[in-house]
Design a protein around this motif. Sequence first.
Motif, PDB file in Angstrom:
ATOM      1  N   VAL A   1     -10.971   8.111  30.578  1.00  0.00           N
ATOM      2  CA  VAL A   1     -11.017   8.194  32.036  1.00  0.00           C
ATOM      3  C   VAL A   1     -11.532   9.583  32.391  1.00  0.00           C
ATOM      4  N   ALA A   2     -12.514   9.649  33.285  1.00  0.00           N
ATOM      5  CA  ALA A   2     -13.101  10.921  33.692  1.00  0.00           C
ATOM      6  C   ALA A   2     -13.065  11.049  35.199  1.00  0.00           C
ATOM      7  N   PHE A   3     -12.950  12.290  35.693  1.00  0.00           N
ATOM      8  CA  PHE A   3     -13.020  12.501  37.135  1.00  0.00           C
ATOM      9  C   PHE A   3     -13.258  13.967  37.464  1.00  0.00           C
ATOM     10  N   TYR A   4     -13.773  14.155  38.681  1.00  0.00           N
ATOM     11  CA  TYR A   4     -13.955  15.469  39.294  1.00  0.00           C
ATOM     12  C   TYR A   4     -13.409  15.329  40.703  1.00  0.00           C
ATOM     13  N   LEU A   5     -12.101  15.499  40.834  1.00  0.00           N
ATOM     14  CA  LEU A   5     -11.402  15.284  42.092  1.00  0.00           C
ATOM     15  C   LEU A   5     -10.555  16.507  42.417  1.00  0.00           C
ATOM     16  N   LEU A   6      -9.958  16.505  43.587  1.00  0.00           N
ATOM     17  CA  LEU A   6      -9.044  17.573  43.945  1.00  0.00           C
ATOM     18  C   LEU A   6      -7.710  17.384  43.223  1.00  0.00           C
ATOM     19  N   PRO A   7      -7.015  18.481  42.889  1.00  0.00           N
ATOM     20  CA  PRO A   7      -5.751  18.376  42.148  1.00  0.00           C
ATOM     21  C   PRO A   7      -4.718  17.448  42.780  1.00  0.00           C
ATOM     22  N   ASP A   8      -4.679  17.389  44.125  1.00  0.00           N
ATOM     23  CA  ASP A   8      -3.710  16.507  44.782  1.00  0.00           C
ATOM     24  C   ASP A   8      -3.960  15.045  44.428  1.00  0.00           C
TER      25      ASP A   8
ATOM     26  N   SER B   1     -11.168  15.979  32.796  1.00  0.00           N
ATOM     27  CA  SER B   1     -11.310  16.370  34.198  1.00  0.00           C
ATOM     28  C   SER B   1     -12.146  17.636  34.314  1.00  0.00           C
ATOM     29  N   HIS B   2     -12.909  17.702  35.374  1.00  0.00           N
ATOM     30  CA  HIS B   2     -13.661  18.900  35.724  1.00  0.00           C
ATOM     31  C   HIS B   2     -12.950  19.583  36.887  1.00  0.00           C
ATOM     32  N   ASP B   3     -12.502  20.800  36.650  1.00  0.00           N
ATOM     33  CA  ASP B   3     -11.910  21.647  37.695  1.00  0.00           C
ATOM     34  C   ASP B   3     -10.724  21.011  38.401  1.00  0.00           C
ATOM     35  N   GLY B   4      -9.785  20.484  37.649  1.00  0.00           N
ATOM     36  CA  GLY B   4      -8.590  19.958  38.300  1.00  0.00           C
ATOM     37  C   GLY B   4      -7.548  19.522  37.302  1.00  0.00           C
ATOM     38  N   GLY B   5      -6.334  20.090  37.386  1.00  0.00           N
ATOM     39  CA  GLY B   5      -5.245  19.663  36.535  1.00  0.00           C
ATOM     40  C   GLY B   5      -4.667  18.345  37.004  1.00  0.00           C
ATOM     41  N   ILE B   6      -3.679  17.867  36.249  1.00  0.00           N
ATOM     42  CA  ILE B   6      -3.015  16.604  36.590  1.00  0.00           C
ATOM     43  C   ILE B   6      -1.524  16.896  36.749  1.00  0.00           C
ATOM     44  N   GLY B   7      -1.140  17.308  37.955  1.00  0.00           N
ATOM     45  CA  GLY B   7       0.256  17.629  38.209  1.00  0.00           C
ATOM     46  C   GLY B   7       0.766  18.676  37.233  1.00  0.00           C
ATOM     47  N   ASP B   8       1.953  18.415  36.669  1.00  0.00           N
ATOM     48  CA  ASP B   8       2.544  19.366  35.718  1.00  0.00           C
ATOM     49  C   ASP B   8       2.319  18.958  34.269  1.00  0.00           C
ATOM     50  N   TRP B   9       1.374  18.035  34.033  1.00  0.00           N
ATOM     51  CA  TRP B   9       1.049  17.602  32.673  1.00  0.00           C
ATOM     52  C   TRP B   9       0.131  18.639  32.027  1.00  0.00           C
ATOM     53  N   PRO B  10       0.590  19.328  30.988  1.00  0.00           N
ATOM     54  CA  PRO B  10      -0.267  20.334  30.356  1.00  0.00           C
ATOM     55  C   PRO B  10      -1.397  19.678  29.566  1.00  0.00           C
ATOM     56  N   PRO B  11      -2.596  20.233  29.599  1.00  0.00           N
ATOM     57  CA  PRO B  11      -3.709  19.630  28.859  1.00  0.00           C
ATOM     58  C   PRO B  11      -3.562  19.849  27.360  1.00  0.00           C
ATOM     59  N   ASP B  12      -4.160  18.952  26.587  1.00  0.00           N
ATOM     60  CA  ASP B  12      -4.232  19.138  25.139  1.00  0.00           C
ATOM     61  C   ASP B  12      -5.308  20.153  24.773  1.00  0.00           C
ATOM     62  N   GLU B  13      -6.361  20.199  25.590  1.00  0.00           N
ATOM     63  CA  GLU B  13      -7.434  21.167  25.369  1.00  0.00           C
ATOM     64  C   GLU B  13      -7.939  21.648  26.719  1.00  0.00           C
TER      65      GLU B  13
END
Length: 275
Positions: A110-117, A137-149
């Motif tokens: 799944v890929a996206f370039y959206l706002l963090p909200d 994701s490009h330029d946006g985290g996913i809540g409090d889920w830490p990325p693997d990379e």
Amino acid sequence: MAVLPAAAQQQAWAWDDGTVPYVQTPMEIVERMLRMAEVGRDDYVIDLGSGDGRIVIEAAKRGARGLGVDIDPSLVKHAAENAKQAGVGDRVQFLAKDIFETDLSAATVVAFYLLPDFNAKLLPRLLKLRPGTRIVSHDGGIGDWPPDERLEMRAPEKPVGVGGVSRVELWIVPADARGAWTSELPGHGGTWKFQVGQLFQVLDIDVAAQGRDLLVRNSRLRGEEIKLIVTGIVNGRAWHHYFVGTLKDDRIAGEVTISDGNNKRSFPWTANRAR
């Protein structure tokens, strides 16, 4: 890739709780996102907010199949035209649809370039996808889920932001490792017990063998793959243990390699979760 007319480039995505302006992901960022997610011919890529279709199209050039979703019908039309011109129209589909009404269950990426909200609103659905599903994701985290990379890189043609710096992040949906696990290693300590706590892919593990607590020096859960480094006294000697296994439902199957600094051996490793 076809260039969108100015009128199409100015379109905005209209969501149920606000609007997100249409901003293209630079091609070098698209390339890096696909590389980080290791997209290949066995993948099915879903791009949420697909714009001109470039992520799905580039994935299809790698042999993948894909679906692009955007709420703007004019962008969906242009994306389909771009795919046809790129020679991958038979491998991709574009739909005018709200991302929050899109079925993601078939995706391997799944890929996206959206706002963090918006990313945060997707979090519960993303965590329910099959373990091992990659999310980029490009330029946006996913809540409090830490990325693997995580990677930061300069993209001179980036149309927004300061300095042309982009952040690319990868998450791998983790298997559920929580609970009490038991393993039998007849040649090395007999019954082993693992008590696993989990927050996203981050594990908190207690390990015991022969009635003795052992030290967990490191652990990693990456999709269904679990790795542990455990040190301690077993059979009266200090050992270093490297556990590697694949977690499926209530069973882990893999191998443990043990070393005392001079000798090194490997044993099959299986663990079963108590229910």
